[in-house]
Write a protein that holds these residues in place. Structure first.
Motif, PDB file in Angstrom:
ATOM      1  N   MET A   1       0.842  -1.217   0.000  1.00 24.55           N
ATOM      2  CA  MET A   1       0.000   0.000   0.000  1.00 24.55           C
ATOM      3  C   MET A   1       0.867   1.252   0.000  1.00 24.55           C
ATOM      4  SD  MET A   1      -2.985   1.145  -0.156  1.00 24.55           S
ATOM      5  CE  MET A   1      -2.829   2.815  -0.687  1.00 24.55           C
ATOM      6  N   LYS A   3       3.879   1.365  -0.716  1.00 28.98           N
ATOM      7  CA  LYS A   3       4.708   1.322  -1.924  1.00 28.98           C
ATOM      8  C   LYS A   3       3.944   1.913  -3.099  1.00 28.98           C
ATOM      9  CE  LYS A   3       7.260  -1.881  -4.834  1.00 28.98           C
ATOM     10  NZ  LYS A   3       7.534  -3.283  -5.109  1.00 28.98           N
ATOM     11  N   ARG A   4       2.668   1.563  -3.141  1.00 27.08           N
ATOM     12  CA  ARG A   4       1.830   2.044  -4.232  1.00 27.08           C
ATOM     13  C   ARG A   4       1.742   3.563  -4.232  1.00 27.08           C
ATOM     14  NH1 ARG A   4      -4.483   0.921  -3.910  1.00 27.08           N
ATOM     15  NH2 ARG A   4      -4.805  -0.292  -5.760  1.00 27.08           N
ATOM     16  N   SER A   7       5.068   5.102  -5.273  1.00 32.22           N
ATOM     17  CA  SER A   7       5.349   5.075  -6.706  1.00 32.22           C
ATOM     18  C   SER A   7       4.521   6.103  -7.440  1.00 32.22           C
ATOM     19  CB  SER A   7       5.045   3.693  -7.288  1.00 32.22           C
ATOM     20  OG  SER A   7       5.323   2.707  -6.361  1.00 32.22           O
ATOM     21  N   PHE A   8       3.283   6.261  -6.990  1.00 30.20           N
ATOM     22  CA  PHE A   8       2.405   7.237  -7.607  1.00 30.20           C
ATOM     23  C   PHE A   8       2.992   8.636  -7.496  1.00 30.20           C
ATOM     24  CE2 PHE A   8      -1.641   8.185  -9.385  1.00 30.20           C
ATOM     25  CZ  PHE A   8      -1.995   9.414  -8.899  1.00 30.20           C
ATOM     26  N   MET A  11       5.982   9.102  -9.686  1.00 37.06           N
ATOM     27  CA  MET A  11       5.588   9.297 -11.081  1.00 37.06           C
ATOM     28  C   MET A  11       5.142  10.722 -11.312  1.00 37.06           C
ATOM     29  SD  MET A  11       5.104   7.318 -13.895  1.00 37.06           S
ATOM     30  CE  MET A  11       5.154   5.781 -13.034  1.00 37.06           C
ATOM     31  N   ALA A  12       4.308  11.231 -10.386  1.00 36.50           N
ATOM     32  CA  ALA A  12       3.792  12.594 -10.531  1.00 36.50           C
ATOM     33  C   ALA A  12       4.938  13.594 -10.486  1.00 36.50           C
ATOM     34  CB  ALA A  12       2.779  12.888  -9.418  1.00 36.50           C
ATOM     35  N   MET A  15       6.730  13.633 -13.752  1.00 32.67           N
ATOM     36  CA  MET A  15       5.930  14.361 -14.726  1.00 32.67           C
ATOM     37  C   MET A  15       6.166  15.851 -14.632  1.00 32.67           C
ATOM     38  SD  MET A  15       3.882  12.755 -16.747  1.00 32.67           S
ATOM     39  CE  MET A  15       4.397  11.112 -16.950  1.00 32.67           C
ATOM     40  N   PHE A  20       8.340  21.151 -16.308  1.00 33.92           N
ATOM     41  CA  PHE A  20       9.034  22.402 -16.030  1.00 33.92           C
ATOM     42  C   PHE A  20      10.274  22.570 -16.896  1.00 33.92           C
ATOM     43  CE2 PHE A  20       6.511  24.559 -13.213  1.00 33.92           C
ATOM     44  CZ  PHE A  20       6.024  23.733 -12.215  1.00 33.92           C
ATOM     45  N   LEU A  22      10.680  21.444 -19.879  1.00 34.96           N
ATOM     46  CA  LEU A  22      10.222  21.806 -21.213  1.00 34.96           C
ATOM     47  C   LEU A  22       9.804  23.265 -21.247  1.00 34.96           C
ATOM     48  CD1 LEU A  22       8.175  18.677 -22.261  1.00 34.96           C
ATOM     49  CD2 LEU A  22      10.047  19.681 -23.526  1.00 34.96           C
ATOM     50  N   LEU A  23       9.179  23.692 -20.143  1.00 37.15           N
ATOM     51  CA  LEU A  23       8.727  25.063 -20.049  1.00 37.15           C
ATOM     52  C   LEU A  23       9.886  26.029 -20.204  1.00 37.15           C
ATOM     53  CD1 LEU A  23       6.181  25.118 -17.112  1.00 37.15           C
ATOM     54  CD2 LEU A  23       5.736  25.625 -19.485  1.00 37.15           C
ATOM     55  N   GLY A  26      11.280  26.618 -23.529  1.00 36.43           N
ATOM     56  CA  GLY A  26      10.393  27.205 -24.525  1.00 36.43           C
ATOM     57  C   GLY A  26      10.383  28.714 -24.509  1.00 36.43           C
ATOM     58  N   ARG A  27      10.844  29.297 -23.399  1.00 40.64           N
ATOM     59  CA  ARG A  27      10.761  30.755 -23.286  1.00 40.64           C
ATOM     60  C   ARG A  27      11.776  31.443 -24.207  1.00 40.64           C
ATOM     61  NH1 ARG A  27       8.112  31.353 -18.232  1.00 40.64           N
ATOM     62  NH2 ARG A  27       6.230  30.259 -18.796  1.00 40.64           N
ATOM     63  N   GLU A  28      11.264  32.384 -24.984  1.00 37.66           N
ATOM     64  CA  GLU A  28      12.196  33.192 -25.797  1.00 37.66           C
ATOM     65  C   GLU A  28      12.015  34.641 -25.399  1.00 37.66           C
ATOM     66  OE1 GLU A  28      11.400  30.444 -29.664  1.00 37.66           O
ATOM     67  OE2 GLU A  28      11.226  32.608 -29.857  1.00 37.66           O
ATOM     68  N   ASN A  83      -3.102  41.379 -14.660  1.00 37.10           N
ATOM     69  CA  ASN A  83      -3.984  40.227 -14.702  1.00 37.10           C
ATOM     70  C   ASN A  83      -4.994  40.504 -15.815  1.00 37.10           C
ATOM     71  OD1 ASN A  83      -5.468  37.998 -14.134  1.00 37.10           O
ATOM     72  ND2 ASN A  83      -6.485  38.871 -12.367  1.00 37.10           N
TER      73      ASN A  83
ATOM     74  N   LYS B  46       5.653  24.198 -29.006  1.00 36.10           N
ATOM     75  CA  LYS B  46       6.457  25.338 -28.578  1.00 36.10           C
ATOM     76  C   LYS B  46       5.546  26.493 -28.182  1.00 36.10           C
ATOM     77  CE  LYS B  46      10.158  27.089 -30.504  1.00 36.10           C
ATOM     78  NZ  LYS B  46      11.042  27.527 -31.595  1.00 36.10           N
ATOM     79  N   PHE B  49       4.038  25.909 -24.799  1.00 43.60           N
ATOM     80  CA  PHE B  49       4.882  26.094 -23.640  1.00 43.60           C
ATOM     81  C   PHE B  49       5.283  27.540 -23.408  1.00 43.60           C
ATOM     82  CE2 PHE B  49       4.785  22.048 -22.049  1.00 43.60           C
ATOM     83  CZ  PHE B  49       4.988  21.093 -23.020  1.00 43.60           C
ATOM     84  N   THR B  50       5.111  28.379 -24.448  1.00 47.62           N
ATOM     85  CA  THR B  50       5.342  29.796 -24.187  1.00 47.62           C
ATOM     86  C   THR B  50       4.046  30.499 -23.819  1.00 47.62           C
ATOM     87  OG1 THR B  50       5.036  30.248 -26.522  1.00 47.62           O
ATOM     88  CG2 THR B  50       7.294  30.000 -25.751  1.00 47.62           C
ATOM     89  N   ILE B  55      -0.273  27.634 -19.108  1.00 50.41           N
ATOM     90  CA  ILE B  55       0.507  26.969 -18.068  1.00 50.41           C
ATOM     91  C   ILE B  55       0.025  27.407 -16.684  1.00 50.41           C
ATOM     92  CG2 ILE B  55       2.807  26.551 -17.187  1.00 50.41           C
ATOM     93  CD1 ILE B  55       2.529  25.469 -19.903  1.00 50.41           C
ATOM     94  N   GLU B 213     -11.565  36.495 -11.604  1.00 44.19           N
ATOM     95  CA  GLU B 213     -10.681  36.656 -12.743  1.00 44.19           C
ATOM     96  C   GLU B 213      -9.239  36.395 -12.398  1.00 44.19           C
ATOM     97  OE1 GLU B 213     -11.878  37.142 -15.561  1.00 44.19           O
ATOM     98  OE2 GLU B 213     -13.866  37.894 -15.207  1.00 44.19           O
ATOM     99  N   VAL B 244      -0.331  12.431 -20.351  1.00 45.23           N
ATOM    100  CA  VAL B 244      -0.084  12.334 -18.906  1.00 45.23           C
ATOM    101  C   VAL B 244      -1.067  11.384 -18.250  1.00 45.23           C
ATOM    102  CG1 VAL B 244      -0.161  13.609 -16.751  1.00 45.23           C
ATOM    103  CG2 VAL B 244       0.981  14.597 -18.727  1.00 45.23           C
ATOM    104  N   LEU B 248      -0.303   7.864 -16.360  1.00 44.89           N
ATOM    105  CA  LEU B 248      -0.673   7.660 -14.958  1.00 44.89           C
ATOM    106  C   LEU B 248      -1.569   6.442 -14.789  1.00 44.89           C
ATOM    107  CD1 LEU B 248      -1.295  11.277 -13.652  1.00 44.89           C
ATOM    108  CD2 LEU B 248       0.515   9.717 -13.020  1.00 44.89           C
ATOM    109  N   MET B 255       0.815  -1.147 -11.144  1.00 42.48           N
ATOM    110  CA  MET B 255       1.093  -1.248  -9.719  1.00 42.48           C
ATOM    111  C   MET B 255       0.087  -2.146  -9.029  1.00 42.48           C
ATOM    112  SD  MET B 255       2.528   2.374  -8.432  1.00 42.48           S
ATOM    113  CE  MET B 255       1.326   3.451  -9.161  1.00 42.48           C
ATOM    114  N   ILE B 259       0.701  -5.826  -6.732  1.00 42.31           N
ATOM    115  CA  ILE B 259       0.326  -6.068  -5.331  1.00 42.31           C
ATOM    116  C   ILE B 259      -0.485  -7.334  -5.177  1.00 42.31           C
ATOM    117  CG2 ILE B 259      -0.978  -5.164  -3.399  1.00 42.31           C
ATOM    118  CD1 ILE B 259       0.185  -2.619  -3.823  1.00 42.31           C
TER     119      ILE B 259
END
Lengths: 423, 267, 281
Positions: A1, A3-4, A7-8, A11-12, A15, A20, A22-23, A26-28, A83, B46, B49-50, B55, B213, B244, B248, B255, B259
């Protein structure tokens, strides 16, 4: 349990790490500088403040597809966070403002709405000492009818409504608003999804004053719209971009600047100012009475009026700018020439040249009396629910449902009888 | 007979996944057409992600989901335990009825009702209060019944003698709870937590009414995007989310498989 | 024997936070709905909202929403039931995999899924291009009421599948074996044994599809024709676009709520056991 769960979580975490990384790649950084005059203002008292800006959709250069992100540039210069959220039409914005759930610092309503907001005390007077770039605004856009002493608003964009059509799909060149009721193009016609603009088209087509206070004339206009409804594919606002660009619809009424944006993606599209006349609008920047960051908001307005910023904006959203520095800029002239052969004529027309026998003043929207506003609202709701002739299928559905309900009733009845027998 | 079953499953499967596959394929399109594939490129990834707003919305959604899931699991588990031990039948069924209300009510009614409450509070205090706090409250409110409903069955299945035995052996009531009852409830709590997280992440209708907002969740962001000119970075977003979730779910599947055989070996 | 043991304070007070929360955020909001429903714009008690509802087109909209929800639910049932049966018949190992695959779209964002559908159904979209190449010609798919039904079924099918499958999977296999031993063929077993036993799952599934179908507003906005308004749309426009005048919207919500509760009460007649959430877990 355990362990489960572990692992979850692992994994998260993996991810998120992936996301992050990749993020960040990507910024230019896009190079952009406002003029030195704007840059030299002392912004330190306002660093860390966040202002809420409420604007139309597709109405600012926001960094998509390589354009300059104006809000980001503003934050970079001043330290004030923005905003930025969108509304779909003036009435939508008014509702939001009225219900008070959110405090906005900048709103960009259209002329008639500014009139209404001033009348109802919902906007504040501006302190023009904080907006030195106001001097760049062309005089013909100052002191307009909706804000005669120009105390509450600063012009942002101007334009007129016209008819956009797809030359590939349409077998003729339309020249009248009645084209929007052409049965040959049934289900290929789009229409405004906001009451004022929609009714205006009907009123102009019928020759009625767009600011009439006569309830019968409003009903006449509604009748025009009701008879149009059978041919309308959908009532849209900004969804029109995708639909016209992909050729899903043949015609749509929309704003001149947006046509040029669409033209960039689909050169089959063309634009015309119909012969009956058209609405002229001025969208202006205002600060709501409930704003808590007036000075910061005024600096934002000043930033938008900066010649470099206004130029970037004008080149991205393709609307006509009231900023003198933009119009006289040779780079802008070049941009317009490349954009569309008639770009200048479309964006900066002389109303009297297109409509020599009409008075421009008749074609601006004014705020209506509360009685007319209520009438319009009720008529619009009614229009939306009105059934189109082809409701035969609807009857079938309802009959089917009734049949099913009857079936259900029978089954329930049998079951209850069975239970009684067993008891 | 078996073949018809397989064919049927295949057909439904294809129909269900067709739109998803289309979107995924077109997310790699080099042009922004949604009908013609002009070439393959990662252009829209791309762009995605920008796209800070997207995001931001995603991160906001995750934060909200985690927070509301945790809080509602804590309150909900405590509630399940407390309700289970209510002696008075009337009170118990009354509380259970109230619990059922957010589940039975259509989302739109729940959303509107909570919004009305907050709008009223806003008029009293003159605040602009719609934002993260209102969203959190709304999400916890609709998550709670599901948590309670996940934990309750475990309570009912639990051997009542165990906690009594713990008490007899000298534990304080608190220790008895945490060492015995809580342990038995963990599967139910885990399911409840996961369910609350999922519901919160995917919720659109309720969030639509109570959001402000300043804090936009992913579904609301997507809704706002569909009202405007849509760039195909939406397709990229779709594909990423799908990938994703797929990974998951696969992971969870494998998993669980691990068990079960292990436990069999132990016995 | 078992003495009336005093409940530990833990057990006694554990539910209090929840009760307070529920009172504040479940009961109170509903009271607000009632308040707004039974008052008019100026705050005085009146039934104008209800008279407006019954005299206008809103009743028609209610009827349409119910009808469409019925139809969508039935279609979901007819598709999901055989599907659940087919899945249950496969090996245990593949079952988990299959259920996961069919549930996966449910985990995808609802708004995105519906929007994806609109691309598929567009006039120049993929389905129509396919029809063009195949020679069927141009078929008007989007902005029809059929598209709305399709959208509802597509979105809510997993919600119908899961409860039915859960109940079927937990069914006592010995009963089915007994029925076959006694001479029923597969079909009669299905009708006389499996279907009645799976009824709680069916009822649960119907509830989970019917309720969102009746009250959806996004699906009709995205896929429906111009005159197509579901009750969810009316509520949304009345609440969101009237600048703080919530009365009519609340009245409609109130009636909708009553309607749903009535439907659920009727459906619970079919389910003999109390719903303990067994089909959710």
């Amino acid at each position: 349990m355990a362990k489960r769960v572990f692992s979850f979580i692992a994994m998260a975490a993996l991810m998120s790490a992936l996301c992050f990384s990749l993020l960040s790649c990507g910024r230019e950084e896009v190079n952009f500088e406002p003029t030195s005059e704007t840059a030299s203002i002392d912004y330190t008292p306002y660093a860390g403040v966040t202002i809420n800006v409420y604007n139309w959709g597709e109405y600012i250069s926001d960094g998509s597809e390589g354009s300059v992100d104006i809000n980001k540039a503003f934050t970079k210069l001043t330290g004030i966070s923005v905003n930025y959220t969108n509304f779909t039409d003036n009435e939508d914005m008014y509702s939001k403002l009225k219900s008070g759930g959110m405090s906005y610092d900048i709103i960009i309503p259209s002329d008639y709405m500014v009139e209404r907001l001033i009348k109802e005390g919902m906007v504040q007077k501006l302190d023009f000492a904080n907006i030195p770039n106001y001097k760049h605004i062309d005089d013909s856009y100052k002191d307009l009818y909706f804000d005669p002493e120009n105390e509450y608003s600063v012009p942002y964009n101007v334009g007129m409504i016209g008819l956009i059509y797809n030359t590939d799909l349409l077998s003729y060149t339309p020249d009248s608003w009645e084209a929007l009721r052409d049965p040959n193009y049934s289900n290929q016609i789009l229409m405004f999804n906001n009451p004022r603009d929609a009714f205006a088209i009907a009123q102009i087509a019928l020759g009625i004053d767009v600011n009439t206070e006569n309830p019968e004339e409003w009903e006449e206009a509604q009748d025009w719209l009701k008879r149009q409804k059978a041919y309308v594919k959908a009532y849209v606002m900004d969804e029109v971009f995708n639909k016209m660009e992909s050729g899903s619809a043949a015609m749509a009424p929309y704003y001149a600047g947006d046509f040029l944006s669409m033209y960039q993606n689909n050169e089959d599209l063309a634009f015309v100012y119909p012969k009956e006349g058209t609405n002229i609008f001025v969208d202006s920047i205002c600060i709501p009475a409930s704003s808590k960051h007036k000075s910061a908001a005024e600096l934002y307005i000043n930033f938008l009026l900066d010649p470099n910023v206004a130029l970037e904006n004008a080149e991205t959203i393709c609307y006509a700018s009231p900023n003198k520095e933009v119009v006289s800029n040779p780079r802008y002239e070049e941009f317009l020439a490349e954009l569309h052969p008639d770009a200048k004529a479309i964006l900066y027309p002389s109303f009297n040249e297109i409509y020599p026998d009409k008075d421009a003043d008749d074609y601006f929207f004014h705020n209506l009396s509360p009685a007319s506003l209520d009438k319009l609202s009720a008529l619009w709701s009614e229009l939306k629910i009105t059934s189109v002739e082809d409701s035969g299928s609807l009857t079938i559905y309802i009959l089917a449902a009734v049949a099913v309900a009857a079936l259900l009733a029978v089954v329930i009845f049998i079951k209850i009888r069975k239970e009684k027998r067993n008891a | 007979m078996k073949i018809t079953g397989k064919v049927y499953m295949g057909v439904i499967f294809t129909l269900l996944y067709a739109p998803i596959l289309v979107i995924m394929v077109f997310s790699f399109n080099s042009s922004n057409s949604m009908a013609v594939m002009n070439g393959v490129s990662l252009r829209w990834y791309k762009e995605l992600f920008t796209n800070e707003k997207a995001i931001d919305a995603l991160v906001n959604s995750l934060i909200l989901a985690v927070t509301s899931a945790v809080i509602s699991t804590v309150i909900g588990t405590a509630a399940a335990v407390g309700i289970y031990h209510i002696k008075n039948k009337r009170v118990k069924s009354a509380v259970m009825s109230v619990t059922n209300i957010p589940m039975m009510n259509p989302d739109i009614v729940t959303g509107v009702s909570i919004m009305l409450l907050f709008a009223f509070v806003a008029t009293l205090f003159g605040l602009g209060i719609f934002g993260f706090f209102t969203l959190l409250v709304a999400h916890i409110t609709f998550n709670l019944p599901y948590v309670i409903l996940c934990v309750m069955p475990k309570l009912k299945q639990m051997d009542k003698n165990l906690p009594e035995a713990a008490l007899d052996l000298g534990c304080t009531p608190l220790q008895a709870f945490f060492k015995v009852e809580f342990f038995e409830l963990i599967p139910g709590i885990a399911t409840g937590l996961l369910m609350a997280f999922t519901l919160s992440l995917d919720d659109f209708v309720i969030s639509y009414f109570v959001a402000g907002e300043s804090f936009q969740t992913l579904p609301i962001y997507i809704y706002a995007m569909t009202k405007r000119r849509v760039l195909p970075d939406m397709n990229a977003l779709f594909t990423v989310i799908f990938a994703v979730i797929f990974i998951l779910l696969l992971a969870r599947n494998f998993m669980t498989k691990d068990i079960v055989p292990k436990k069999a070996k132990e016995v | 024997m078992k003495a009336a043991r005093k409940l530990s304070p833990l057990h006694r007070y554990a539910a209090y936070p929840y009760v307070v929360w529920a009172a504040a955020f479940v009961v109170a909001p509903l009271l607000f709905v009632l308040y707004y429903a039974f008052t008019d714009r100026s705050g005085s008690v009146s039934l104008t909202n209800f008279s407006r509802m019954f005299n206008g087109d809103t009743l028609k909209v209610f009827a349409i929403s119910l009808a469409f929800a019925f139809i969508a639910t039935l279609i979901c049932l007819f598709i999901a039931y055989p599907l659940a049966y087919a899945i249950v018949k496969t090996k245990k190992k593949t079952q988990n995999m299959l259920i996961m695959m069919f549930m996966l779209p449910m985990w995808m964002n609802f708004v995105l899924r519906t929007y994806a559908l609109s691309f598929l159904l567009e006039d120049k979209g993929l389905l129509n291009r396919f029809f063009d190449t195949v020679g069927v010609g141009h078929v008007r798919l989007i902005y029809t009421s059929g598209a709305v039904i399709f959208g509802m079924v597509y979105n809510f099918l997993p919600y119908m599948l899961l409860p039915i499958y859960s109940v079927m999977a937990k069914m006592d296999k010995s009963l089915i074996e007994a029925s076959e031993d006694l001479g029923c063929n597969k079909f009669r077993t299905l009708i006389n044994v499996i279907f009645p036993l799976s009824l709680p799952g069916v009822v649960s599934g119907i509830t989970m599809v019917f309720v969102p179908s009746v009250s959806t507003f996004y699906i009709s906005q995205q896929l429906g024709p111009t005159d197509f308004v579901l009750i969810g749309d009316v509520i949304e426009s009345e609440i969101k676009t009237t600048g703080g005048v919530y009365n009519y919207g609340s009245a409609i919500s109130f009636v909708l709520m009553l309607l749903i509760f009535a439907c659920i009460a009727v459906m619970n007649k079919f389910s003999d056991e109390e719903s303990e959430g067994g089909v959710i877990v």
